[in-house]
Structure formats: structure tokens, C-alpha cells
Design an enzyme around this catalytic site. Sequence first.
Site, PDB file in Angstrom:
ATOM      1  N   ASP A 114      21.933   4.467  31.838  1.00  0.00           N
ATOM      2  CA  ASP A 114      21.109   5.272  32.752  1.00  0.00           C
ATOM      3  C   ASP A 114      20.427   6.425  32.000  1.00  0.00           C
ATOM      4  O   ASP A 114      19.466   6.997  32.506  1.00  0.00           O
ATOM      5  CB  ASP A 114      21.969   5.839  33.899  1.00  0.00           C
ATOM      6  CG  ASP A 114      23.149   6.656  33.408  1.00  0.00           C
ATOM      7  OD1 ASP A 114      23.683   6.349  32.314  1.00  0.00           O
ATOM      8  OD2 ASP A 114      23.550   7.612  34.096  1.00  0.00           O
ATOM      9  N   ASP A 126      30.581  -6.127  11.416  1.00  0.00           N
ATOM     10  CA  ASP A 126      29.771  -4.909  11.505  1.00  0.00           C
ATOM     11  C   ASP A 126      28.361  -5.339  11.896  1.00  0.00           C
ATOM     12  O   ASP A 126      27.650  -5.979  11.108  1.00  0.00           O
ATOM     13  CB  ASP A 126      29.782  -4.197  10.143  1.00  0.00           C
ATOM     14  CG  ASP A 126      28.984  -2.900  10.160  1.00  0.00           C
ATOM     15  OD1 ASP A 126      28.187  -2.698  11.104  1.00  0.00           O
ATOM     16  OD2 ASP A 126      29.153  -2.093   9.236  1.00  0.00           O
ATOM     17  N   TYR A 163      20.673   9.867  22.012  1.00  0.00           N
ATOM     18  CA  TYR A 163      21.418   8.673  22.454  1.00  0.00           C
ATOM     19  C   TYR A 163      20.540   7.804  23.371  1.00  0.00           C
ATOM     20  O   TYR A 163      20.418   6.595  23.165  1.00  0.00           O
ATOM     21  CB  TYR A 163      22.691   9.110  23.185  1.00  0.00           C
ATOM     22  CG  TYR A 163      23.397   7.999  23.939  1.00  0.00           C
ATOM     23  CD1 TYR A 163      24.125   7.017  23.264  1.00  0.00           C
ATOM     24  CD2 TYR A 163      23.332   7.922  25.331  1.00  0.00           C
ATOM     25  CE1 TYR A 163      24.763   5.993  23.964  1.00  0.00           C
ATOM     26  CE2 TYR A 163      23.968   6.904  26.030  1.00  0.00           C
ATOM     27  CZ  TYR A 163      24.683   5.951  25.343  1.00  0.00           C
ATOM     28  OH  TYR A 163      25.311   4.940  26.040  1.00  0.00           O
ATOM     29  N   GLY A 201      36.321  -1.229  22.234  1.00  0.00           N
ATOM     30  CA  GLY A 201      35.852  -0.139  23.088  1.00  0.00           C
ATOM     31  C   GLY A 201      36.256  -0.368  24.540  1.00  0.00           C
ATOM     32  O   GLY A 201      37.008  -1.297  24.861  1.00  0.00           O
ATOM     33  N   GLN A 202      35.741   0.476  25.416  1.00  0.00           N
ATOM     34  CA  GLN A 202      36.125   0.410  26.837  1.00  0.00           C
ATOM     35  C   GLN A 202      35.759  -0.937  27.471  1.00  0.00           C
ATOM     36  O   GLN A 202      36.615  -1.610  28.047  1.00  0.00           O
ATOM     37  CB  GLN A 202      35.401   1.507  27.628  1.00  0.00           C
ATOM     38  CG  GLN A 202      35.748   2.910  27.238  1.00  0.00           C
ATOM     39  CD  GLN A 202      35.319   3.867  28.331  1.00  0.00           C
ATOM     40  OE1 GLN A 202      36.036   4.078  29.293  1.00  0.00           O
ATOM     41  NE2 GLN A 202      34.133   4.452  28.181  1.00  0.00           N
TER      42      GLN A 202
END
Length: 290
Positions: free
Chosen positions: A103, A37, A126, A10-11
Site C-alpha cells: 500500500d 539469493d 521503500y 520471513g512473515q
Amino acid sequence: MKILITGSDGQLGNEIKELASSYSHYEFLYTDINELDITKAADVKQYFEMHKPDVIINCAAYTAVDKAETDEGTAFLINAAAAGILARAAAETGVFMVHISTDYVYDGRNFQPYVETDTVNPASVYGKSKQAGEEAVQQSGGKAVIIRTSWLYSAFGNNFIKTMMKYGRQRNSMNVVFDQSGTPTYAHDLAKAILDILPVAMKAGNIEIYHYSNEGVASWYDFAKAIHEFANITCQVNPIPTKDYPLPAERPFYSVLNKSKIKNQFSIEIPYWRNSVKACIDRLEKEEDF
Ligand SMILES: NC(=O)c1ccc[n+]([C@@H]2O[C@H](COP(=O)([O-])OP(=O)(O)OC[C@H]3O[C@@H](n4cnc5c(N)ncnc54)[C@H](OP(=O)(O)O)[C@@H]3O)[C@@H](O)[C@H]2O)c1
């Protein structure tokens, strides 16, 4: 020191990979879902026994904020249950954990930057799943830091910078919301901060929450304008209210994070958001395939 990175494709995970050569005193173990996983407790236990990490940085997450509204089970499995699986495995084996939160655990009704002790009240699935993840880590009884960050972008994967550059080059004008304020955060800066604070953070005997974003405040409109300015894109950007751009997940109107705690505790300097946006765009433009 052996550091296990989960969700390393990911990022944030990719930005840690990029920085690894500057931290040669650390040994990194990179895993994403194919290697480990994090929702599988037995696999996590076996991985810890086999590779014996000293630290885990959990970069794995379910980050599709709008999709989560109709995929609650998966969001909670990855962001909450799996965070607990990792935290308990870490606690049982004396592994220090760095867990990343958001946040979006805040409801955005503040009028001044959030401090870590402010009440969380997420509006989205989320945000709720990430809050549950924080709680699972806190209940593990191990040693950990939880870092809440915001509006993450990087040179990797899909993110707001790439979207604004792509559409800005294709269109004459675009609409971007101006009534949500926060701070864009370059995952490169967050990755560096995590690796820098680790030696001191590990000495703490408990679980602490910290805020980390870049410095300053912006709306998504300001963010888009800065991206076009630095990428020399001449597209008309129109500021619009959130109500004119309805999305499945409710976002906080205000989610600026107060970073005093992490700055004071670890003596780190945090880059200003516009400087980091420019740095990311300069890097993207150097990459031939972008
Ligand atoms: N992105 C933001 O704007 C933002 C804002 C605030 C906080 N955060 C938090 O910052 C952290 C890093 O975010 P990011 O943007 O780097 O996330 P990302 O780019 O979505 O990366 C998450 C990685 O985790 C992987 N993953 C998903 N399920 C997994 C599993 N069961 N086991 C192992 N790996 C799994 C993903 O694989 P797939 O891609 O195949 O699913 C992906 O490679 C997350 O905790 C996120 O909640 C992000």
C-alpha cells in the site's frame, strides 16, 4: 505443481510453510537468501534449470521501511532489480509468478479505498523501490499476479502486534499515532488467499494487479487498542498525531485498499481485521516461548 517460495524465512513465507500441509497437492521448495539469493541472476537461472518450478511466490523483500531511507541501493536491489531477475527468469521458462507489493506505493491523499488502477505516487524510498519492482515484473512479459497488501503481521518475526504486546506489558502508558488509516493484514490470511487463487490465476494470460488486505479500516491507535484488548493488557494508549512521532520514512495518511477485484475474480472471503488480530494473538499466547 511445484511452487518455489523465495524469502521463506520471513512473515509471509513462514505462514505459507504453516499452511503447506493443507495443500498437499502442491509441492513446495522453500528458499531464503542462503539457499537462493534473488539478487544473483546466474543463481536464479541455475535454480530454475535444476528444480524446474511451475510457480514462484516471491516473499523475499527489503522491508525495513525507515532504514531504506538511508540504504536506497539495497532496497532497490532487492525490491526492484531482484524482482525483475525473478520475473524474467520466470517468463523465459514459462513459470507463473506471484509477486507481493505494498500500500506504500500510494501517496495516501485519497479519501476512499484505493483501487488497483489508482495512480501510484510513493513518498518513501521503500515505496519507490516496491513500485519499481512492480514495473520490473510487468515488463518481464511473463504471466504473473502482483498483490498489493498492507500492514502485515504474523506469528513470526518482529511486527506491530509483538511490539505492542511487549511494550504494553512493560509500560503504564504509550503513544500511538491515530491519523494514519489503513488495514492490518494477517499474513496467514494472505498466504491462504494466494494458495487458493493460484489455480484460477494461472489461467490468465497476462499480468494482473490485485489488492488484498483484511476487511475494515483502522488507525495504528485502533490496531494497538485491539491488540491490548485481545491480549488482556491494561496499558493506557494515547492517540497522537504523526507529527509528534517523526520517523525517517513518510507514510501515507490513508492507504485503505479496495479488494473488490480479487473478491469478485476468485470468489474468496476475506476476514475482518479484528477477528484476524484475535486469531493471531490466540496463537501467540499458545506458544510457550512467547
Ligand atoms: N511487512 C509489512 O508490513 C508489509 C506491508 C505491505 C507489503 N509487504 C510486502 O509483503 C511481502 C512479504 O513481507 P514480509 O513482512 O513477509 O517480509 P519479511 O518478513 O521481511 O521477509 C522477507 C524475507 O526475504 C528475505 N530476503 C531479503 N533479501 C533477500 C535476498 N536477496 N534473497 C532472498 N531472500 C531475501 C529476508 O531475509 P532477512 O530478514 O535476512 O533480510 C526475509 O526472510 C514483501 O514483498 C513486502 O514488501 C509487507
